[in-house]
Scaffold this active site. Structure first.
Site, mmCIF file in Angstrom:
data_model
loop_
_atom_site.group_PDB
_atom_site.id
_atom_site.type_symbol
_atom_site.label_atom_id
_atom_site.label_comp_id
_atom_site.label_asym_id
_atom_site.label_seq_id
_atom_site.Cartn_x
_atom_site.Cartn_y
_atom_site.Cartn_z
ATOM 1 N N SER A 251 18.956 -3.748 -54.536
ATOM 2 C CA SER A 251 18.167 -3.570 -55.761
ATOM 3 C C SER A 251 18.534 -4.619 -56.806
ATOM 4 O O SER A 251 18.046 -4.588 -57.929
ATOM 5 C CB SER A 251 18.403 -2.171 -56.345
ATOM 6 O OG SER A 251 19.786 -1.924 -56.481
ATOM 7 N N THR B 85 -21.309 8.513 -81.341
ATOM 8 C CA THR B 85 -20.894 9.529 -80.373
ATOM 9 C C THR B 85 -21.838 9.325 -79.189
ATOM 10 O O THR B 85 -23.011 8.984 -79.390
ATOM 11 C CB THR B 85 -21.023 10.972 -80.931
ATOM 12 O OG1 THR B 85 -22.405 11.252 -81.144
ATOM 13 C CG2 THR B 85 -20.273 11.152 -82.233
ATOM 14 N N HIS B 86 -21.317 9.476 -77.999
ATOM 15 C CA HIS B 86 -22.075 9.155 -76.781
ATOM 16 C C HIS B 86 -22.533 7.693 -76.796
ATOM 17 O O HIS B 86 -23.524 7.344 -76.151
ATOM 18 C CB HIS B 86 -23.310 10.054 -76.608
ATOM 19 C CG HIS B 86 -23.030 11.507 -76.770
ATOM 20 N ND1 HIS B 86 -22.806 12.346 -75.706
ATOM 21 C CD2 HIS B 86 -22.904 12.274 -77.892
ATOM 22 C CE1 HIS B 86 -22.584 13.578 -76.153
ATOM 23 N NE2 HIS B 86 -22.614 13.546 -77.477
ATOM 24 N N LYS C 244 -19.357 -20.033 -73.350
ATOM 25 C CA LYS C 244 -18.661 -18.743 -73.325
ATOM 26 C C LYS C 244 -17.403 -18.687 -74.183
ATOM 27 O O LYS C 244 -16.656 -19.649 -74.290
ATOM 28 C CB LYS C 244 -18.254 -18.394 -71.877
ATOM 29 C CG LYS C 244 -19.391 -18.057 -70.937
ATOM 30 C CD LYS C 244 -20.147 -16.773 -71.308
ATOM 31 C CE LYS C 244 -19.299 -15.540 -71.162
ATOM 32 N NZ LYS C 244 -19.118 -15.175 -69.757
ATOM 33 N N ASN D 185 -14.603 -15.691 -74.140
ATOM 34 C CA ASN D 185 -14.319 -14.412 -73.498
ATOM 35 C C ASN D 185 -13.113 -13.703 -74.120
ATOM 36 O O ASN D 185 -12.108 -14.343 -74.423
ATOM 37 C CB ASN D 185 -14.058 -14.637 -72.006
ATOM 38 C CG ASN D 185 -15.281 -15.160 -71.279
ATOM 39 O OD1 ASN D 185 -16.411 -14.808 -71.630
ATOM 40 N ND2 ASN D 185 -15.074 -16.012 -70.301
ATOM 41 N N GLU E 1 -9.325 -7.624 -72.539
ATOM 42 C CA GLU E 1 -9.633 -7.205 -71.164
ATOM 43 C C GLU E 1 -8.344 -6.977 -70.378
ATOM 44 O O GLU E 1 -8.237 -6.035 -69.592
ATOM 45 C CB GLU E 1 -10.487 -8.257 -70.461
ATOM 46 C CG GLU E 1 -11.895 -8.356 -71.024
ATOM 47 C CD GLU E 1 -12.620 -9.569 -70.467
ATOM 48 O OE1 GLU E 1 -13.292 -9.419 -69.434
ATOM 49 O OE2 GLU E 1 -12.496 -10.664 -71.054
ATOM 50 N N TYR F 108 21.227 13.175 -55.457
ATOM 51 C CA TYR F 108 20.781 11.788 -55.386
ATOM 52 C C TYR F 108 20.246 11.464 -53.993
ATOM 53 O O TYR F 108 20.813 11.861 -52.980
ATOM 54 C CB TYR F 108 21.935 10.823 -55.730
ATOM 55 C CG TYR F 108 21.493 9.364 -55.636
ATOM 56 C CD1 TYR F 108 20.850 8.736 -56.690
ATOM 57 C CD2 TYR F 108 21.678 8.633 -54.451
ATOM 58 C CE1 TYR F 108 20.406 7.426 -56.596
ATOM 59 C CE2 TYR F 108 21.239 7.320 -54.344
ATOM 60 C CZ TYR F 108 20.592 6.721 -55.418
ATOM 61 O OH TYR F 108 20.148 5.427 -55.310
ATOM 62 N N LYS G 110 13.482 2.274 -61.021
ATOM 63 C CA LYS G 110 13.699 1.229 -62.027
ATOM 64 C C LYS G 110 12.532 0.275 -62.204
ATOM 65 O O LYS G 110 12.138 -0.038 -63.332
ATOM 66 C CB LYS G 110 14.989 0.468 -61.705
ATOM 67 C CG LYS G 110 16.218 1.251 -62.143
ATOM 68 C CD LYS G 110 17.487 0.744 -61.545
ATOM 69 C CE LYS G 110 17.661 1.176 -60.115
ATOM 70 N NZ LYS G 110 17.746 2.650 -59.950
HETATM 71 N N1 ARG Z 1 21.115 0.959 -56.533
HETATM 72 C C1 ARG Z 1 21.190 2.369 -56.594
HETATM 73 C C2 ARG Z 1 19.998 2.925 -57.355
HETATM 74 O O1 ARG Z 1 19.373 2.194 -58.005
HETATM 75 C C3 ARG Z 1 22.449 2.785 -57.262
HETATM 76 C C4 ARG Z 1 22.936 4.126 -56.853
HETATM 77 C C5 ARG Z 1 23.374 4.075 -55.439
HETATM 78 N N2 ARG Z 1 24.032 5.259 -55.027
HETATM 79 C C6 ARG Z 1 24.246 5.495 -53.760
HETATM 80 N N3 ARG Z 1 24.861 6.591 -53.481
HETATM 81 N N4 ARG Z 1 23.895 4.676 -52.819
HETATM 82 O O2 ARG Z 1 19.686 4.075 -57.310
#
Ligand code: ARG
Length: 458
Positions: free
Chosen positions: A26, A158-159, A286, A288, A293, A320, A328
């Site tokens: 990640s 309206t409408h 034109k 735009n 948009e 978890y 994220k």
């Molecule tokens: N990169 C992981 C996430 O974004 C961090 C947490 C990882 N935890 C684990 N037990 N592998 O969620």
């Protein structure tokens, strides 16, 4: 330096398939949590010192190490050019490479599960404050525009059919209100974001006597989470944040749609500044409204982020699960898109030109004073339902004659009911606007008051 030594290698004899390692990582996106990870790590280090896990010297070494990582990251462009599993392993590896043995003690009593939840909450708190400031700027742009256009009128629809004339400033204040609620919503979300998960460890809590309240104070959290399982497994705060962003985007998207429409030759009320418009590669004439948009289009993106989060969470068993790593990008994207859309919308408003004459003409036509005529009859004692019927007939007559209601001969009006010469006064645009003088109405005096109140509120 090599950072790809795993945090969990002990029980493994084989190595990760390179494709899986890449899939699993990640780091490409969670590096945005770097500052938060360092701040939370420093607070955790202080807590470990307080719990007697670290000596004064070790804690000192760790804090200095983490701070210099922060400094180095700001001064070196290639600082993050590494293959790491995630931001947490990256920071720890950096620390160990810098200070050695003491760095290997920092992960005592914490897990990446409470770490990532803490980092994300710290990051979001900041993001919320930034968005709130941007919302305020956009609100200011509406007020500035309303201030310079206190006399300007607009047909109210309206409408999408002409309904009743309104003051342009009243229209501006409508958006001001929407954005005010958006700010309130963010403030609400912020309260629930601002709770500390650290100390929950992987799922069950920690056996080390760390002072969670002290960690919360150090990081500016209002309180500590009450349940370790919940703290590491829910992302409702991400959903709420993205939901709040979605509503901001709904409001901006409606604004975009109106500006796009009013900037067409058919309406001709607004013209966008060259600063926020584009031309056509083929048609030389034109201009735009790409800025608006794009804002309208990007609303869909943020709703997608919200849907992605909801869908990711709905089937997850406690606590978890790695699925949650997907949270994220949705949160970051919702933030980036909403912040960018607010910024561009404010610029569009700051540079918007109005064609006041066209707006006035449009607001004066289309028999938008028909309700006024009905109200006139009501004031003469006619029940509203009957007055409505009578005015409907007057409207038909006016359509036949291709005139406005105020252009009908008095005799024609008299034939319909208890109507006198004073009717023409009540059918003027000034009267039509001026009579809407209750709180929240479009009468100029009310709008001036509302504008002043809005300024005070900001
Ligand atoms: N990169 C992981 C996430 O974004 C961090 C947490 C990882 N935890 C684990 N037990 N592998 O969620």
């Amino acid at each position: 330096m090599t950072l790809d030594k795993k945090l969990w290698g002990g029980r493994f004899t084989g190595t990760a398939d390179p494709s899986f390692a890449k899939f699993n990582s990640s780091f490409a996106f969670d590096r945005r949590l770097f500052d938060a990870d360092i701040r939370a790590s420093i607070a955790h280090c202080h807590a470990l010192r307080g719990a007697g896990v670290l000596t004064e010297a070790e804690a000192e070494q760790i804090v200095v190490g983490l701070q210099s990582a922060l400094d180095e990251a700001t001064s070196r462009a290639d600082y993050f050019d590494e293959a790491a599993e995630d931001i947490h392993s990256f920071v720890e590896a950096r620390l160990v490479a810098m200070i050695g043995e003491a760095g290997r003690k920092l992960h005592t009593g914490r897990s990446r599960n409470d770490q990532v939840a803490t980092d994300l909450r710290l990051w979001l708190r900041d993001a919320i404050d930034q968005l709130s400031a941007r919302l305020k700027q956009t609100q200011e742009a509406f007020l500035d525009l309303a201030d310079t256009e206190t006399e300007t009128v607009l047909p109210g629809y309206t409408h999408l059919q002409r309904a009743q004339p309104i003051l342009f400033a009243h229209w501006c204040l409508a958006y001001f209100e929407m954005l005010a609620r958006d700010r309130e919503r963010l403030a609400e979300v912020r309260k629930r974001v601002n709770v500390l998960p650290l100390g929950s460890a992987a799922i069950a809590g920690t056996s080390f006597p760390i002072d969670r309240e002290a960690v919360a104070r150090e990081l500016g959290f209002d309180s500590v989470s009450r349940n370790s399982i919940d703290a590491v497994s829910d992302r409702d705060f991400c959903v709420e944040f993205t939901g709040a962003c979605s509503l901001i985007m709904v409001h901006l998207s409606r604004l975009s749609e109106e500006i796009i429409l009013y900037a067409t030759a058919e309406f001709g009320f607004f013209e966008l500044s060259d600063a926020v418009a584009t031309g056509s590669s083929l048609m030389p004439q034109k201009k735009n409204p790409d800025s608006m948009e794009l804002v309208r289009g990007k609303a869909g993106r943020v709703f997608g982020d919200l849907t992605a989060l909801l869908t990711t969470l709905k089937g997850l068993p406690l606590a978890y699960n790695k699925d949650m790593q997907e949270d994220k990008e949705a949160v970051f994207d919702a933030f980036d898109t909403t912040a960018g859309s607010l910024e561009v919308s404010a610029i569009v408003l700051q540079n918007l030109s109005l064609n006041r004459e066209r707006m006035l003409t449009a607001a004066s036509k289309g028999m938008m004073n028909a309700t006024e005529l009905a109200d006139y009859l009501v004031r003469k004692g006619v029940p509203f339902r009957e007055a409505h019927e009578t005015v409907g007939k007057a409207v038909l007559k006016a359509i036949e004659n291709c005139v406005e209601l105020g252009e009908l001969p008095l005799d024609d009006l008299r034939a319909l009911g208890n109507i006198e010469n004073d009717v023409f006064e009540c059918l003027t645009l000034e009267q039509t606007l001026g009579t809407k003088s209750q709180v929240g109405g479009t009468a100029p005096a009310r709008v001036a008051e509302a504008l002043a109140n809005a300024r005070r509120l900001l």
